[in-house]
Design an enzyme around this catalytic site. Structure first.
Site, PDB file in Angstrom:
ATOM      1  N   ASP A 129      38.101  92.814  33.914  1.00  0.00           N
ATOM      2  CA  ASP A 129      38.003  92.823  35.382  1.00  0.00           C
ATOM      3  C   ASP A 129      36.549  92.651  35.815  1.00  0.00           C
ATOM      4  O   ASP A 129      36.231  91.879  36.735  1.00  0.00           O
ATOM      5  CB  ASP A 129      38.639  94.089  35.977  1.00  0.00           C
TER       6      ASP A 129
ATOM      7  N   ASP B 114      42.358  82.594  28.787  1.00  0.00           N
ATOM      8  CA  ASP B 114      43.116  81.598  29.559  1.00  0.00           C
ATOM      9  C   ASP B 114      42.801  81.762  31.047  1.00  0.00           C
ATOM     10  O   ASP B 114      42.498  80.800  31.760  1.00  0.00           O
ATOM     11  CB  ASP B 114      44.611  81.811  29.283  1.00  0.00           C
TER      12      ASP B 114
ATOM     13  N   LYS C  16      39.435  95.152  27.126  1.00  0.00           N
ATOM     14  CA  LYS C  16      40.143  96.008  28.083  1.00  0.00           C
ATOM     15  C   LYS C  16      40.523  97.282  27.347  1.00  0.00           C
ATOM     16  O   LYS C  16      41.620  97.824  27.491  1.00  0.00           O
ATOM     17  CB  LYS C  16      41.376  95.278  28.641  1.00  0.00           C
TER      18      LYS C  16
ATOM     19  N   ASP D 155      40.067  79.270  33.505  1.00  0.00           N
ATOM     20  CA  ASP D 155      40.485  78.635  34.770  1.00  0.00           C
ATOM     21  C   ASP D 155      39.543  79.045  35.898  1.00  0.00           C
ATOM     22  O   ASP D 155      39.162  78.222  36.735  1.00  0.00           O
ATOM     23  CB  ASP D 155      41.915  79.054  35.148  1.00  0.00           C
TER      24      ASP D 155
ATOM     25  N   TYR E   2      49.663  86.145  23.110  1.00  0.00           N
ATOM     26  CA  TYR E   2      50.526  84.971  22.938  1.00  0.00           C
ATOM     27  C   TYR E   2      51.149  84.947  21.533  1.00  0.00           C
ATOM     28  O   TYR E   2      51.454  83.885  21.011  1.00  0.00           O
ATOM     29  CB  TYR E   2      49.725  83.677  23.124  1.00  0.00           C
TER      30      TYR E   2
HETATM   31  N1  GGG Z   1      46.608  70.773  29.215  1.00  0.00           N
HETATM   32  C1  GGG Z   1      46.867  72.156  29.278  1.00  0.00           C
HETATM   33  C2  GGG Z   1      48.272  72.477  29.599  1.00  0.00           C
HETATM   34  O1  GGG Z   1      49.139  71.651  29.532  1.00  0.00           O
HETATM   35  N2  GGG Z   1      48.504  73.730  29.967  1.00  0.00           N
HETATM   36  C3  GGG Z   1      49.802  74.174  30.322  1.00  0.00           C
HETATM   37  C4  GGG Z   1      49.933  75.665  30.281  1.00  0.00           C
HETATM   38  O2  GGG Z   1      50.746  76.221  30.990  1.00  0.00           O
HETATM   39  N3  GGG Z   1      49.167  76.342  29.464  1.00  0.00           N
HETATM   40  C5  GGG Z   1      49.178  77.738  29.314  1.00  0.00           C
HETATM   41  C6  GGG Z   1      48.215  78.138  28.274  1.00  0.00           C
HETATM   42  O3  GGG Z   1      47.412  77.333  27.835  1.00  0.00           O
HETATM   43  O4  GGG Z   1      48.212  79.282  27.888  1.00  0.00           O
END
Ligand code: GGG
Length: 361
Positions: free
Chosen positions: A231, A255, A198, A259, A145
């Site tokens: 992975d 990220d 990785k 999730d 990022y």
């Molecule tokens: N509250 C978390 C949020 O708004 N995430 C939106 C999003 O797309 N985040 C991508 C990331 O955190 O890399």
């Protein structure tokens, strides 16, 4: 007779932003205000709500004010909802607000606990047999990022465009997030750090990541370590989660994995997150892991637990650990009593969950 302690007023900037962010930030604020109201004046929250987000972009062409970081700089903490709406390209909304704040304030450690709540069914078969609880520590300032790269069509013609998206790994960036993860592991019952890599395929950045991990680990002989390919780590989250305590990973890998972790705990709506500037040179930002969920926004059914748990992390950060524990206990009492929103199999509205949490405080 000693004088009563001076009241502590915390100045918090609330940025609900988009979609369900508006509902869940209101939910978290209601819980914190109820907590303050019951503190006999020991502490209070002074809220400033900022109207930034995709609606603001449609009106002004900006996701936040030009001097937005200056506006935010003086606050004790930032309480964020969610960013993203179908009318604005996702990369514009994300970079224009959330990433601008995280990177502008060097919030380099993103802490994302994976918590399993009583009364919430997990898709993991063995979740009932093992106490499961781990934390994903996400490198939040560079990696995939870093925002480096470009697009070029030049003379290649339509259909032949090229794009470069470059990941940036610095030894300093790797080291500070790894030390953070090791320090966190030392505070936990299971003193273990799993590094997500990785390096078999990404032979530059990820090899630097691995080498830094090995070097840092030598300073923490009391902490067990492992290095796992991303992975394989995805599989481990599902098959051997009881083996996890602190998982440290690069920006993109963490990220995705966080999730996955919150989905395994029952729903993304449960997951909390803290974007920390550990040196406290800038305000830190607390937000639910979930996004703006346009499909359910405005219907009053969003799960507020992720936002309320994030508020508990903010209380820890503000030096109110007992209050944070009270909020967490109230959340557990609420889910344990079956007051659940639709994403976790219940019928309760956002407001009903908030009322139950406040009742259980
Ligand atoms: N509250 C978390 C949020 O708004 N995430 C939106 C999003 O797309 N985040 C991508 C990331 O955190 O890399």
């Amino acid at each position: 007779m000693s004088a009563p302690p001076a009241p502590r007023t915390f100045r918090i900037a609330a940025i609900p932003a988009d979609g369900v962010g508006i509902e869940v930030v209101a939910a978290g604020r209601a819980v914190l205000d109820a907590l303050a109201a019951g503190s006999d004046g020991a502490f209070a929250f002074d809220w400033t709500e900022l109207p930034w987000g995709c609606g603001y972009y449609e009106r002004t062409g900006r996701m936040m004010d030009e001097d937005g970081l200056e506006v935010l700089r003086g606050f004790d903490a930032l309480y964020f909802g969610a960013v993203g709406w179908p009318s604005v390209p996702d990369h514009v909304s994300l970079w224009g607000l959330r990433l601008k704040i995280c990177q502008g304030f060097d919030q380099w450690a993103n802490v994302r606990p994976v918590r399993f709540h009583p009364g919430v069914e997990s898709p993991l078969r063995r979740a009932d047999e093992h106490p499961l609880d781990w934390v994903v520590v996400r490198e939040n300032s560079e990696g995939e990022y870093a925002g480096l790269g470009g697009r070029n069509l030049s003379a290649r013609g339509p259909g032949n465009e090229v794009a470069l998206q470059t990941a940036l790994f610095t030894e300093r960036g790797c080291e500070r997030i790894m030390r953070f993860a090791f320090d966190l592991a030392r505070t936990r019952a299971v003193k273990k750090v799993s590094s997500v890599t990785k390096s078999n395929a990404q032979q530059y950045g990820m090899v630097l990541w691995d080498e830094t991990f090995e070097r840092v680990a030598r300073d923490y002989p009391d902490v067990t370590t492992e290095s796992v390919l991303v992975d394989a780590m995805a599989a481990k989250f599902v098959l051997r989660p009881e083996d996890l305590s602190v998982v440290v990973a690069s920006n993109l890998n963490a990220d995705i994995l966080s999730d996955l972790g919150s989905a395994l705990a029952g729903s993304l709506g449960l997951a909390a997150s803290a974007n920390l500037n550990p040196e406290r040179r800038f305000p830190s930002m607390f937000e639910p892991v979930h996004g703006s969920a346009p499909d359910i926004a405005g219907r009053g059914v969003a799960n507020p637990i992720g936002a309320i748990s994030s508020a508990a992390m903010m209380l820890d950060h503000l030096g109110l650990p007992d209050q944070a524990a009270r909020v967490r206990a109230a959340i557990e009492a609420t889910t344990g009593a079956g007051v659940l929103t639709g994403d976790i199999g219940g019928k309760a509205t956002t407001d009903e969950v908030v009322a139950a949490v406040i009742e259980n405080l």
